[in-house]
Each structure stands twice: as C-alpha cells, then as structure tokens.
Design an enzyme around this catalytic site. Sequence first.
Site, short mmCIF file in Angstrom:
data_model
loop_
_atom_site.label_atom_id
_atom_site.label_comp_id
_atom_site.label_asym_id
_atom_site.label_seq_id
_atom_site.Cartn_x
_atom_site.Cartn_y
_atom_site.Cartn_z
N ASP A 1 0.79 -1.26 0.00
CA ASP A 1 0.00 0.00 0.00
C ASP A 1 0.82 1.30 0.00
OD1 ASP A 1 -1.98 -1.91 0.21
OD2 ASP A 1 -2.82 -1.18 2.10
N ASP B 1 -4.53 -0.84 -1.84
CA ASP B 1 -5.83 -0.67 -1.19
C ASP B 1 -6.76 -0.07 -2.25
OD1 ASP B 1 -6.88 -1.15 1.44
OD2 ASP B 1 -6.99 1.02 1.81
N HIS C 1 -10.72 0.67 -2.72
CA HIS C 1 -12.10 0.66 -2.21
C HIS C 1 -13.09 1.28 -3.19
CE1 HIS C 1 -10.53 -0.51 1.65
NE2 HIS C 1 -9.90 0.62 1.86
N HIS D 1 -17.46 2.73 0.70
CA HIS D 1 -16.99 1.53 1.39
C HIS D 1 -17.34 1.58 2.87
CE1 HIS D 1 -13.95 -1.42 2.92
NE2 HIS D 1 -14.35 -2.06 1.84
N HIS E 1 -10.63 6.96 1.55
CA HIS E 1 -9.25 6.84 1.04
C HIS E 1 -9.18 5.75 -0.02
CE1 HIS E 1 -9.55 3.64 4.03
NE2 HIS E 1 -8.62 3.02 3.33
N LYS F 1 -7.03 -5.01 -2.92
CA LYS F 1 -7.79 -5.51 -1.77
C LYS F 1 -8.70 -4.42 -1.23
CE LYS F 1 -3.99 -4.38 1.30
NZ LYS F 1 -4.73 -3.33 2.02
N CYS G 1 -2.04 -2.64 7.68
CA CYS G 1 -1.90 -3.60 6.59
C CYS G 1 -0.59 -4.38 6.63
CB CYS G 1 -2.10 -2.89 5.26
SG CYS G 1 -3.82 -2.37 5.07
C1 VGL Z 1 -4.68 0.71 5.64
C2 VGL Z 1 -6.26 1.63 7.01
C3 VGL Z 1 -7.22 1.49 6.03
C4 VGL Z 1 -3.26 0.31 5.45
C5 VGL Z 1 -5.63 0.55 4.65
O1 VGL Z 1 -2.80 0.22 4.29
O2 VGL Z 1 -2.57 0.08 6.47
N1 VGL Z 1 -5.01 1.24 6.82
N2 VGL Z 1 -6.90 0.96 4.85
ZN ZN Z 2 -8.33 1.00 3.31
#
Ligand code: VGL
Ligand code: ZN
Length: 203
Positions: free
Chosen positions: A8, A46, A48, A52, A81, A106, A151
């Site tokens: 990410d 990430d 979404h 979401h 995000h 994901k 993550c």
């Molecule tokens: C993440 C919060 C929400 C991450 C992703 O990549 O750590 N944290 N979505």
């Molecule tokens: Zn996320």
Amino acid sequence: MNALLIVDVQNDFCPGGALAVPEGDKVVPVINKLTGKFDVVLNTQDWHPDGHHSFASSHEGKKPYDVIKVDYGDQVLWPDHCVQGSRGAEFHPDLNINTSQLIVRKGFRKPIDSYSAFFENDKTTPTGLGGYLRERGITTIYVTGLAADFCVKWTALDAIKEGFQVNVVEDAVRGIDLDGSLELAWREMDGAGARKTSSEALL
Ligand code: VGL
Ligand code: ZN
C-alpha cells in the site's frame, strides 16, 4: 526463493493524502533500493469502491477513527481513502513498480475491509496470494510499506500463519499509531515469529 512484498505505498497513505501515515513517503527511496534484490517483487494496492463500509462517511454520526462493531469484529472507521481510480489510490509517483510481478488489490468488497494481503478482515475470504506464492516456490517474505500497524502487521501475521518465513524491513515501513497501535504491532509481529531486519542488512 524469496519475495519482496510492498504494501500500500499509495498517495493517500503519504503526506498530503487522505489517510496520511507520518513520514509515509520516506519508505519510497528505501524500497526502490531493494526491488532488484529479490526473486519476486509484488505490490498490494488498497482499492475501495465509493461508499466503502470502512469509511466513516458511510455511517451516520460517525467520524474518522471511531471504532464500530461489525460481523467480523471491531472496525476502525477511516477517512475516505484509496477510492478506485482516484489519484489517492495510485502508487506514490516515485515508487518503482517496474519490477513488480503482481499487484494484489484488496478492500474492493463494499461490506468488508481488507488489511491483510492474504485474507480479508473476516479472516476467511482469501485474496489468492498464499496460493500464488506457494505455486511460485516462495518460502521467505520481506514485508515493506504502509501502514506498519495495520496492513503491514496483518499481512505479516497472516504470512506466518500461511507457513512463510517472514521478515519485516524496519526502515521500509511507517505506522499510523492510533492509541499505541504501533508498539502493539511490533510486539505482535515479534511474538508471532516475524523477524525484524533493515534495508542496510539486505543491500
Ligand atoms: C490501511 C487503514 C485502512 C493500510 C488501509 O494500508 O494500512 N489502513 N486501509
Ligand atoms: Zn483501506
């Protein structure tokens, strides 16, 4: 065979982004130095849909960082995000993704969040990454990226459960740190058997 897993490293998790991780962009030059050193390089992204369920804006009266109960346990509510197709969801512009062999997206199912690169947050829906790595003969994984306490941590813990040897590259990760979550993450990863290493040791 080893794999570098870059979690990410997207605009929204870097300074100026919607869910900025402090110093998130600092991992980019470190990761770029590592990409040539591994048999397999892969990224997670990430990704979404609008609305979401992990977004605070999807829940009336809730604000970012509130925690709610959902079917699969506690869910932290985040600012919107990494919305599919948005600039915030793109990889950091300086991140070298040319050597990446697979991008695992994901969090694309509206009702369920997905921190780990292996399983969604219900801990049962697989992303397919475990099978992919096994078929490619990977035994050892080096985890880098964002965020160390979400993550990255969930990915490292699932990778151990999936039978891989796991190393976390300490200077190639940064955390969000909500209420001590970063320290807890290092303790959990350590307790589960993840090794800590540094880019210097790998170069
Ligand atoms: C993440 C919060 C929400 C991450 C992703 O990549 O750590 N944290 N979505
Ligand atoms: Zn996320």
